[in-house]
Design a protein around this motif. Structure first.
Motif, PDB file in Angstrom:
ATOM      1  N   SER A 239       0.702  -1.151  -0.060  1.00 36.76           N
ATOM      2  CA  SER A 239      -0.059  -0.044   0.057  1.00 36.76           C
ATOM      3  C   SER A 239       0.802   1.214   0.065  1.00 36.76           C
ATOM      4  N   GLY A 240       0.379   2.339  -0.135  1.00 35.17           N
ATOM      5  CA  GLY A 240       1.153   3.638  -0.221  1.00 35.17           C
ATOM      6  C   GLY A 240       0.322   4.736   0.219  1.00 35.17           C
ATOM      7  N   TYR A 241       0.980   5.924   0.938  1.00 35.86           N
ATOM      8  CA  TYR A 241       0.227   7.187   1.044  1.00 35.86           C
ATOM      9  C   TYR A 241       1.033   8.196   0.327  1.00 35.86           C
ATOM     10  N   LEU A 242       0.337   9.091  -0.403  1.00 34.07           N
ATOM     11  CA  LEU A 242       0.798  10.100  -1.267  1.00 34.07           C
ATOM     12  C   LEU A 242       0.220  11.499  -0.491  1.00 34.07           C
ATOM     13  N   TYR A 243       1.450  12.582  -0.558  1.00 34.83           N
ATOM     14  CA  TYR A 243       0.974  13.608   0.237  1.00 34.83           C
ATOM     15  C   TYR A 243       1.526  14.744  -0.696  1.00 34.83           C
ATOM     16  N   ASP A 244       2.308  14.515  -1.640  1.00 42.54           N
ATOM     17  CA  ASP A 244       2.854  15.885  -2.335  1.00 42.54           C
ATOM     18  C   ASP A 244       1.384  16.613  -3.262  1.00 42.54           C
ATOM     19  N   GLU A 245       1.511  17.883  -3.215  1.00 44.96           N
ATOM     20  CA  GLU A 245       0.144  18.500  -3.641  1.00 44.96           C
ATOM     21  C   GLU A 245      -0.082  18.005  -5.280  1.00 44.96           C
ATOM     22  N   LEU A 246       1.044  17.753  -6.050  1.00 46.71           N
ATOM     23  CA  LEU A 246       0.770  17.387  -7.475  1.00 46.71           C
ATOM     24  C   LEU A 246       0.174  16.118  -7.434  1.00 46.71           C
ATOM     25  N   ASN A 247       0.542  15.075  -6.710  1.00 42.24           N
ATOM     26  CA  ASN A 247      -0.171  13.768  -6.544  1.00 42.24           C
ATOM     27  C   ASN A 247      -1.501  13.876  -6.289  1.00 42.24           C
ATOM     28  N   VAL A 248      -1.769  14.660  -5.122  1.00 43.36           N
ATOM     29  CA  VAL A 248      -3.104  14.696  -4.599  1.00 43.36           C
ATOM     30  C   VAL A 248      -4.067  15.397  -5.686  1.00 43.36           C
ATOM     31  N   ALA A 249      -3.443  16.413  -6.237  1.00 44.29           N
ATOM     32  CA  ALA A 249      -4.394  17.243  -7.296  1.00 44.29           C
ATOM     33  C   ALA A 249      -4.467  16.323  -8.281  1.00 44.29           C
ATOM     34  N   ASP A 250      -3.762  15.553  -8.890  1.00 46.10           N
ATOM     35  CA  ASP A 250      -3.982  14.497 -10.113  1.00 46.10           C
ATOM     36  C   ASP A 250      -5.097  13.477  -9.582  1.00 46.10           C
ATOM     37  N   TYR A 251      -5.063  13.011  -8.677  1.00 43.04           N
ATOM     38  CA  TYR A 251      -6.013  12.172  -8.050  1.00 43.04           C
ATOM     39  C   TYR A 251      -7.451  12.807  -7.791  1.00 43.04           C
ATOM     40  N   ARG A 252      -7.536  14.124  -7.496  1.00 44.56           N
ATOM     41  CA  ARG A 252      -8.868  14.682  -7.607  1.00 44.56           C
ATOM     42  C   ARG A 252      -9.227  15.020  -8.736  1.00 44.56           C
ATOM     43  N   LYS A 253      -8.439  15.352  -9.988  1.00 42.01           N
ATOM     44  CA  LYS A 253      -8.723  15.209 -11.180  1.00 42.01           C
ATOM     45  C   LYS A 253      -9.451  14.030 -11.694  1.00 42.01           C
ATOM     46  N   ALA A 254      -8.754  12.820 -11.361  1.00 39.63           N
ATOM     47  CA  ALA A 254      -9.222  11.733 -11.708  1.00 39.63           C
ATOM     48  C   ALA A 254     -10.621  11.344 -11.074  1.00 39.63           C
ATOM     49  N   THR A 255     -11.008  11.697  -9.802  1.00 41.76           N
ATOM     50  CA  THR A 255     -12.272  11.664  -9.004  1.00 41.76           C
ATOM     51  C   THR A 255     -13.190  12.426  -9.983  1.00 41.76           C
ATOM     52  N   LYS A 256     -13.073  13.691 -10.443  1.00 42.17           N
ATOM     53  CA  LYS A 256     -13.863  14.380 -11.168  1.00 42.17           C
ATOM     54  C   LYS A 256     -14.401  13.617 -12.386  1.00 42.17           C
ATOM     55  N   ILE A 257     -13.407  13.055 -13.072  1.00 43.66           N
ATOM     56  CA  ILE A 257     -13.657  12.313 -14.308  1.00 43.66           C
ATOM     57  C   ILE A 257     -14.455  11.159 -14.027  1.00 43.66           C
ATOM     58  N   LEU A 258     -14.106  10.379 -13.097  1.00 39.95           N
ATOM     59  CA  LEU A 258     -14.998   9.338 -12.690  1.00 39.95           C
ATOM     60  C   LEU A 258     -16.416   9.605 -12.364  1.00 39.95           C
ATOM     61  N   ALA A 259     -16.540  10.649 -11.614  1.00 35.57           N
ATOM     62  CA  ALA A 259     -17.719  11.244 -11.090  1.00 35.57           C
ATOM     63  C   ALA A 259     -18.700  11.560 -12.260  1.00 35.57           C
ATOM     64  N   SER A 260     -17.915  11.969 -13.532  1.00 41.18           N
ATOM     65  CA  SER A 260     -18.799  12.736 -14.568  1.00 41.18           C
ATOM     66  C   SER A 260     -19.151  11.489 -15.451  1.00 41.18           C
ATOM     67  N   LEU A 261     -18.370  10.356 -15.330  1.00 41.92           N
ATOM     68  CA  LEU A 261     -18.692   9.076 -16.016  1.00 41.92           C
ATOM     69  C   LEU A 261     -19.891   8.327 -15.325  1.00 41.92           C
ATOM     70  N   ALA A 262     -19.964   8.509 -14.015  1.00 41.24           N
ATOM     71  CA  ALA A 262     -20.726   7.793 -13.119  1.00 41.24           C
ATOM     72  C   ALA A 262     -22.110   8.061 -13.444  1.00 41.24           C
ATOM     73  N   LEU A 263     -23.111   7.156 -12.978  1.00 44.31           N
ATOM     74  CA  LEU A 263     -24.602   7.280 -13.213  1.00 44.31           C
ATOM     75  C   LEU A 263     -25.115   8.164 -12.024  1.00 44.31           C
ATOM     76  N   SER A 264     -25.986   8.661 -11.947  1.00 43.44           N
ATOM     77  CA  SER A 264     -26.601   9.731 -10.910  1.00 43.44           C
ATOM     78  C   SER A 264     -26.836   8.605  -9.678  1.00 43.44           C
ATOM     79  N   GLU A 265     -26.840   9.398  -8.461  1.00 42.67           N
ATOM     80  CA  GLU A 265     -27.009   8.384  -7.383  1.00 42.67           C
ATOM     81  C   GLU A 265     -28.623   7.384  -7.433  1.00 42.67           C
ATOM     82  N   GLN A 266     -29.827   8.232  -8.130  1.00 45.48           N
ATOM     83  CA  GLN A 266     -31.073   7.412  -8.174  1.00 45.48           C
ATOM     84  C   GLN A 266     -30.450   6.323  -9.340  1.00 45.48           C
TER      85      GLN A 266
END
Length: 281
Positions: A239-266
């Motif tokens: 496992s691993g823990y990432l802390y530096d700002e660039l890594n965290v920012a990239d994972y936040r961007k990935a989250t936004k992409i995944l959320a945009s592709l996801a179905l609505s909650e309903q």
């Protein structure tokens, strides 16, 4: 440049120091008097905002009579506490690593969880967890401990200062035959129940949509009230823990992409219901 604040190792060190102090039933002020250190220093060390010097840490561990193995672990964390990221090669669900992960989870205010293969541990039913471990060589006592821990973690969703969770699941998670139809049906019913909690947002990323960044593997982003966010990644043998700002920012961007592709909650709830109907047919 000042050293980074509350890196993954610094926080893990703080968690360990706090557990050692509490094991001796000492308050922060009491420990401060014993070692002649201002209590605010101890609080800062235990939060990970500051890191004690090696000799200061050695004194604390001696006063608290910390066992040799744990003493060596904490001293090693202190030596590398300023490193921004932390990669670990070890057996999954090892007691120390699991405790450290839960400490990160317990102190967080928010969590984003992308799970492409399994239901997140916090939302697993006992039968689903046992079915996962049935394919391993872990002893029964270890399995039952994991079941109890995962069940207890649900309190973070409903207790005081509950954890706000954004859960993104691959549709594949719903269709894995883990434990057989009865176990999967129970697990899907539990997901539907969890979706009714005000602290949980759960969306399904459908199959067959082509490439997306979630295909590289699972990750969790922990958010904190007054500390930098940390990304947690888990793989089969580490496992691993990432802390530096660039890594965290990239994972936040990935989250936004995944959320945009996801179905609505309903629509996600409707899909879960449809898969559940198939299982119970």
């Amino acid at each position: 440049m000042p050293p980074p604040i509350a890196t993954p190792r610094a926080r893990a060190l703080g968690f360990g120091m706090k557990r050692a102090r509490q094991a001796r039933n000492l308050k922060v002020r009491e420990l401060g008097r014993l070692i002649d250190v201002p209590p605010q220093n101890i609080s800062s060390w235990e939060s990970g905002k500051r890191v004690p010097k090696i000799d200061e840490l050695a004194t604390i561990l001696g006063v608290l009579r910390v066992e040799p193995a744990e003493r060596a672990r904490l001293l090693n964390l202190a030596r590398y506490a300023n490193d921004p990221n932390w990669l670990i090669q070890s057996v999954l669900d090892g007691p120390t690593l699991l405790t450290t992960y839960i400490d990160y989870e317990r102190s967080a205010t928010s969590m984003v969880d992308w799970s492409p293969g399994l239901v997140p541990g916090m939302l697993q039913t006992p039968s689903y967890t046992r079915a996962i471990f049935a394919k391993t060589t872990h002893p029964a006592s270890h399995v039952e401990h994991a079941v109890r821990v995962r069940f207890a973690r649900r309190e973070r969703l409903t207790g005081r200062n509950p954890l706000q969770c954004q859960i993104l699941l691959s549709e594949a998670v719903l269709r894995q035959n883990i434990g057989g139809p009865a176990v999967m049906a129970e697990q899907l019913r539990h997901l539907l129940s969890a979706m009714r909690l005000r602290t949980v947002s759960l969306q399904i990323v459908p199959n067959g949509i082509g490439y997306h960044p979630g295909q590289y593997g699972p990750f969790i982003i922990f958010g904190y009230a007054d500390l930098p966010s940390i990304v947690y990644m888990e793989h089969y043998r580490g496992s691993g823990y990432l802390y530096d700002e660039l890594n965290v920012a990239d994972y936040r961007k990935a989250t936004k992409i995944l959320a945009s592709l996801a179905l609505s909650e309903q629509d996600s709830a409707d899909l879960i219901e449809a898969v559940l109907t198939e299982l119970e047919a």
